[in-house]
Write a protein that holds these residues in place. Structure first.
Motif, PDB file in Angstrom:
ATOM      1  N   THR A 157       0.853  -1.179   0.000  1.00  0.00           N
ATOM      2  CA  THR A 157       0.000   0.000   0.000  1.00  0.00           C
ATOM      3  C   THR A 157       0.890   1.231   0.000  1.00  0.00           C
ATOM      4  OG1 THR A 157      -1.711  -1.170   1.226  1.00  0.00           O
ATOM      5  CG2 THR A 157      -1.811   1.243   1.229  1.00  0.00           C
ATOM      6  N   LEU A 158       0.671   2.097  -0.995  1.00  0.00           N
ATOM      7  CA  LEU A 158       1.470   3.316  -1.101  1.00  0.00           C
ATOM      8  C   LEU A 158       1.110   4.309  -0.002  1.00  0.00           C
ATOM      9  CD1 LEU A 158       1.284   3.790  -4.960  1.00  0.00           C
ATOM     10  CD2 LEU A 158       3.301   3.143  -3.618  1.00  0.00           C
ATOM     11  N   ASN A 159       2.103   5.067   0.413  1.00  0.00           N
ATOM     12  CA  ASN A 159       1.952   6.131   1.402  1.00  0.00           C
ATOM     13  C   ASN A 159       2.466   7.412   0.776  1.00  0.00           C
ATOM     14  OD1 ASN A 159       1.428   4.796   4.318  1.00  0.00           O
ATOM     15  ND2 ASN A 159       2.597   3.424   3.019  1.00  0.00           N
ATOM     16  N   TYR A 160       1.856   8.528   1.181  1.00  0.00           N
ATOM     17  CA  TYR A 160       2.238   9.842   0.656  1.00  0.00           C
ATOM     18  C   TYR A 160       2.358  10.823   1.811  1.00  0.00           C
ATOM     19  CZ  TYR A 160       0.776   7.874  -3.807  1.00  0.00           C
ATOM     20  OH  TYR A 160       0.657   7.079  -4.915  1.00  0.00           O
ATOM     21  N   VAL A 161       3.181  11.850   1.598  1.00  0.00           N
ATOM     22  CA  VAL A 161       3.318  12.901   2.602  1.00  0.00           C
ATOM     23  C   VAL A 161       2.020  13.694   2.630  1.00  0.00           C
ATOM     24  CG1 VAL A 161       4.548  15.014   3.247  1.00  0.00           C
ATOM     25  CG2 VAL A 161       5.811  13.068   2.311  1.00  0.00           C
ATOM     26  N   GLY A 163       0.889  16.732   5.169  1.00  0.00           N
ATOM     27  CA  GLY A 163       1.232  17.542   6.334  1.00  0.00           C
ATOM     28  C   GLY A 163       2.485  17.000   6.971  1.00  0.00           C
ATOM     29  N   LEU A 164       2.397  16.580   8.227  1.00  0.00           N
ATOM     30  CA  LEU A 164       3.542  16.022   8.934  1.00  0.00           C
ATOM     31  C   LEU A 164       3.468  14.495   9.036  1.00  0.00           C
ATOM     32  CD1 LEU A 164       3.930  18.646  11.789  1.00  0.00           C
ATOM     33  CD2 LEU A 164       5.285  18.417   9.705  1.00  0.00           C
ATOM     34  N   SER A 165       2.572  13.886   8.279  1.00  0.00           N
ATOM     35  CA  SER A 165       2.458  12.436   8.339  1.00  0.00           C
ATOM     36  C   SER A 165       2.789  11.814   6.982  1.00  0.00           C
ATOM     37  CB  SER A 165       1.058  12.028   8.803  1.00  0.00           C
ATOM     38  OG  SER A 165       0.092  12.484   7.887  1.00  0.00           O
ATOM     39  N   PHE A 166       2.968  10.513   6.984  1.00  0.00           N
ATOM     40  CA  PHE A 166       3.265   9.722   5.798  1.00  0.00           C
ATOM     41  C   PHE A 166       2.328   8.537   5.850  1.00  0.00           C
ATOM     42  CE2 PHE A 166       6.112   6.624   3.539  1.00  0.00           C
ATOM     43  CZ  PHE A 166       6.141   7.292   2.322  1.00  0.00           C
ATOM     44  N   ASP A 167       1.210   8.634   5.137  1.00  0.00           N
ATOM     45  CA  ASP A 167       0.124   7.674   5.290  1.00  0.00           C
ATOM     46  C   ASP A 167      -0.493   7.322   3.938  1.00  0.00           C
ATOM     47  OD1 ASP A 167       0.037   7.659   8.213  1.00  0.00           O
ATOM     48  OD2 ASP A 167      -0.749   9.700   8.038  1.00  0.00           O
ATOM     49  N   PRO A 168      -1.304   6.243   3.914  1.00  0.00           N
ATOM     50  CA  PRO A 168      -2.078   5.940   2.707  1.00  0.00           C
ATOM     51  C   PRO A 168      -3.045   7.079   2.416  1.00  0.00           C
ATOM     52  CG  PRO A 168      -2.080   4.061   4.206  1.00  0.00           C
ATOM     53  CD  PRO A 168      -1.481   5.226   4.944  1.00  0.00           C
TER      54      PRO A 168
END
Length: 169
Positions: A157-161, A163-168
């Motif tokens: 599952t890809l994650n993206y920046v 804000g300050l998080s790196f999530d799906p």
């Protein structure tokens, strides 16, 4: 943010590996697609969670050892254009053993690491932006998987920046 920071995000990625026998779910991409289609020793990376269906996808396979995710230490690398529908990329491996998969979605296809790009790792480890800033890799046990004499399916599952998080997405 620095180019090096985003290169780390994309090289390290963050995502998943539920290992299961291969099941045909659409066209298999990559120059070694025939290996996965014939259930030979290879890894079928099933990439999910695209923010956009644009750009290119880079899939890299590493040995599951202390050098995993280090620059230029990958064993195999496959680049494919992103398309609609299921995105499954077949990557050959040298033989049975333990491996790690890293995926980078170059969303604009410019060949550079940008903050809009996404990434993922086998095992879907929970990673934070601070992990990338301080170059902390997830534990090898979280991201490694075994390949035997047949094709192994590894969903990522890809994650993206964001804000300050790196999530799906």
């Amino acid at each position: 943010m620095s180019k090096m920071f985003f290169a780390g995000i994309l090289a390290a990625g963050a995502a998943g590996a539920l290992i299961a026998p291969v099941a045909a779910q659409g066209a298999t991409l990559g120059p070694a697609a025939a290996l996965c289609n014939s259930n030979a020793t290879a890894v079928l990376v099933d990439v999910r969670g695209f923010k956009a269906r644009t750009g290119t996808l880079r899939v890299q396979i590493y040995n599951a050892d202390k050098s995993y995710l280090e620059k230029r230490k990958w064993l195999e690398r496959v680049d494919v254009p992103v398309r609609n529908g299921a995105v499954q990329v077949c990557v050959p491996v040298k033989g049975p053993g333990n491996y790690v998969v890293s995926v980078r979605h170059d969303i604009n296809g410019n060949g550079k690491s940008d903050k809009s790009d996404g990434g993922g790792l086998s095992g879907n480890p929970d990673m934070k932006l601070t992990d990338f800033i301080f170059k902390r890799k997830p534990k090898l046990a979280q991201v490694s998987f075994a390949v035997g004499g047949s094709t192994k399916r590894v969903p990522i599952t890809l994650n993206y920046v964001n804000g300050l998080s790196f999530d799906p997405v």
